[in-house]
Design a protein around this motif. Structure first.
Motif, mmCIF file in Angstrom:
data_model
loop_
_atom_site.group_PDB
_atom_site.id
_atom_site.type_symbol
_atom_site.label_atom_id
_atom_site.label_comp_id
_atom_site.label_asym_id
_atom_site.label_seq_id
_atom_site.Cartn_x
_atom_site.Cartn_y
_atom_site.Cartn_z
ATOM 1 N N LEU A 52 1.654 16.688 4.555
ATOM 2 C CA LEU A 52 1.876 15.308 4.998
ATOM 3 C C LEU A 52 0.708 14.805 5.838
ATOM 4 N N SER B 106 7.187 11.920 -3.580
ATOM 5 C CA SER B 106 8.261 12.093 -2.608
ATOM 6 C C SER B 106 8.787 13.511 -2.775
ATOM 7 N N ARG C 151 1.672 9.031 -6.244
ATOM 8 C CA ARG C 151 2.508 8.979 -5.041
ATOM 9 C C ARG C 151 3.675 9.916 -5.226
ATOM 10 N N HIS D 284 5.170 6.900 -9.250
ATOM 11 C CA HIS D 284 5.980 7.562 -8.229
ATOM 12 C C HIS D 284 6.611 8.817 -8.835
ATOM 13 N N PRO E 68 -1.291 11.349 4.092
ATOM 14 C CA PRO E 68 -0.248 10.500 4.685
ATOM 15 C C PRO E 68 0.116 9.285 3.840
ATOM 16 N N ARG F 203 5.257 11.762 0.955
ATOM 17 C CA ARG F 203 6.279 11.613 1.996
ATOM 18 C C ARG F 203 7.374 12.646 1.772
ATOM 19 N N ALA F 204 8.011 13.016 2.835
ATOM 20 C CA ALA F 204 9.145 13.933 2.763
ATOM 21 C C ALA F 204 10.434 13.131 2.716
ATOM 22 N N VAL F 205 11.359 13.572 1.895
ATOM 23 C CA VAL F 205 12.691 12.975 1.812
ATOM 24 C C VAL F 205 13.676 14.067 2.218
#
Length: 464
Positions: free
Chosen positions: A50, A35, A33, A5, A54, A58-60
């Motif tokens: 995105l 963020s 992965r 991550h 998908p 991911r957007a934070v």
């Protein structure tokens, strides 16, 4: 086994965020992965990424930190007024605590933080959560080394001097380049002059120091055939950290806008010119030419007799050309008020030269297209880029000495334009074609950038 991550922190300026998002796409395609930190107004910029990845990206989203010196609702540098850029950097650092709280709440730990060099606050954050901090440079290695050097060393003009042409040497950088004081970042000049609010100035400097003190390494949107001199060994000005050269990161795609409407008309117009005969002029999204500068450029284009496309970019509505100019150059010159499909233009066979501010994204687009440049740097790292392109790589010729307020002599600029269109530009054109081939090889399997990217991914995987 679950993929590592990675937290990504782009800086909300298009020229910074887009190449970092291109890098995110490359990392996602290799099984990481990611963020990506963003704010509400900047979220649309992530939409293509995105949609394409998908499961991996991911957007934070966090509210943009307010600041009393910035307009309400401002969330990217496009809306910054004169002198507000340093304050924007300082304000954006207000995301540190909410981002830190978010990372601590994640069930799967963040193993690495990749953050733009204007987000130096993310480097001690990475250290605090036990992750590796990686500084992303949307500029070349030379440019980012010079920027970090001046804030590390606090270089000064001689006591009592107001000479803007005072030479500043960089002895720790291979080749020991030197630049005039006026060619250093305006933000740094203002910092040393005490023109920035003390809290803002120190926050900006601290960002650069954090990149040096707390990072694990740098990743740069460049490639070895262009900047191998600065990649052979770790640089003191980058704290002897490893640099992964992974560029050009942007995929070559002709924008959809180039296939319809006004852009399609422009491309069809170019079809009527011989190969390599047209000069493309554009100074990016930030530089707004003053009326005297615009008038000098217009006169030079008119006197040179070369065919041209002058794209005025995001600030085009504020550029005023001399009365009657467009009528006098009709047939051999086009003025585009606003955006033009730059990648498609540079790839058009008729375009032979690019008058550019030497912003790094424009530089790499021209390099990848094999188009030689006429260097007209304005600010930031652009003087360093121009030196690299003219004196080191040999793929550019100086248009003029440059600077936002510098008004060139129209006759001299017209002569430069006419010269490069003729035999005098042959050697630079040939070198530009060679470098384009090397850029293409760099990102293919077996190339230097491909290998560095694979190596970076493997190092991140080891962090698990």
């Amino acid at each position: 086994m679950e993929a590592p991550h990675v937290l990504v922190v782009p800086f909300p300026a298009r020229g910074h965020a887009v190449p970092l998002l291109d890098l995110v796409a490359l990392l996602a395609a290799r099984g990481l992965r990611l963020s990506v930190v963003t704010t509400p107004a900047n979220l649309p910029l992530l939409s293509p990424l995105l949609a394409a990845h998908p499961a991996a990206v991911r957007a934070v989203t966090f509210p943009f930190p307010s600041h009393p010196s910035l307009p309400a609702g401002l969330e990217n540098t496009k809306g910054c007024g004169p002198g507000q850029f340093p304050t924007f950097i300082h304000a954006f650092a207000g995301l540190r605590e909410p981002v830190l709280a978010w990372t601590r709440a994640q069930p799967d730990p963040v193993v690495a933080v990749v953050a733009d060099f204007f987000c130096g606050w993310a480097q001690p954050l990475a250290r605090e959560i036990g992750a590796a901090g990686i500084v992303f440079s949307p500029s070349g290695v030379l440019g980012v080394a010079v920027m970090h050097s001046i804030f590390r060393r606090l270089v000064r003009r001689p006591e009592g001097s107001d000479d803007d042409r005072f030479s500043v040497a960089f002895p720790a950088i291979p080749g020991e380049p030197s630049f005039q004081w006026r060619e250093l970042m305006m933000m740094y000049q203002n910092y040393m002059a005490g023109a920035l609010e003390e809290k803002v100035g120190e926050a900006v400097r601290q960002n650069f120091l954090w990149n040096q003190q707390d990072s694990w390494g740098f990743v740069s949107n460049t490639f070895r055939a262009l900047e191998g001199t600065y990649l052979e060994q770790p640089l003191e000005d980058l704290a002897f950290r490893r640099v992964w050269a992974v560029g050009p990161v942007a995929p070559y795609t002709v924008a959809a806008g180039a296939r319809g409407g006004e852009a399609a008309d422009l491309m069809a117009w170019l079809d009527g010119f011989p190969e390599g005969s047209v000069v493309y002029v554009c100074f990016g999204s930030q530089a707004l030419l003053t009326p005297p500068v615009a008038a000098a450029l217009a006169e030079a284009l008119e006197r040179s007799a070369v065919p041209f496309v002058w794209a005025m970019g995001g600030g085009g509505g504020g550029v005023v050309v001399p009365e009657g100019f467009e009528a006098r150059v009709a047939g051999r010159g086009r003025v585009v008020r606003g955006w033009a499909p730059q990648v498609a233009l540079l790839r058009h066979a008729a375009v032979g030269w690019f008058v550019t501010h030497c912003g790094w994204n424009s530089t790499l687009e021209a390099v990848a297209a094999g188009v030689p440049m006429l260097a007209w740097p304005m600010t930031g790292d652009q003087f360093f880029d121009a030196w690299l392109l003219v004196d080191e790589a040999g793929v550019a010729v100086r248009a003029c000495e440059g600077g936002i307020a510098f008004v060139p002599d129209a006759g001299e600029l017209a002569s430069v334009l006419a010269d490069v269109a003729g035999e005098k530009g042959r050697g630079v054109r040939a070198r530009a074609k060679e470098l384009a081939e090397e850029a293409a090889r760099a990102v293919k399997e077996g190339g230097s950038s491909y290998a560095d990217l694979e190596g970076l991914v493997q190092e991140i995987r080891k962090l698990r």
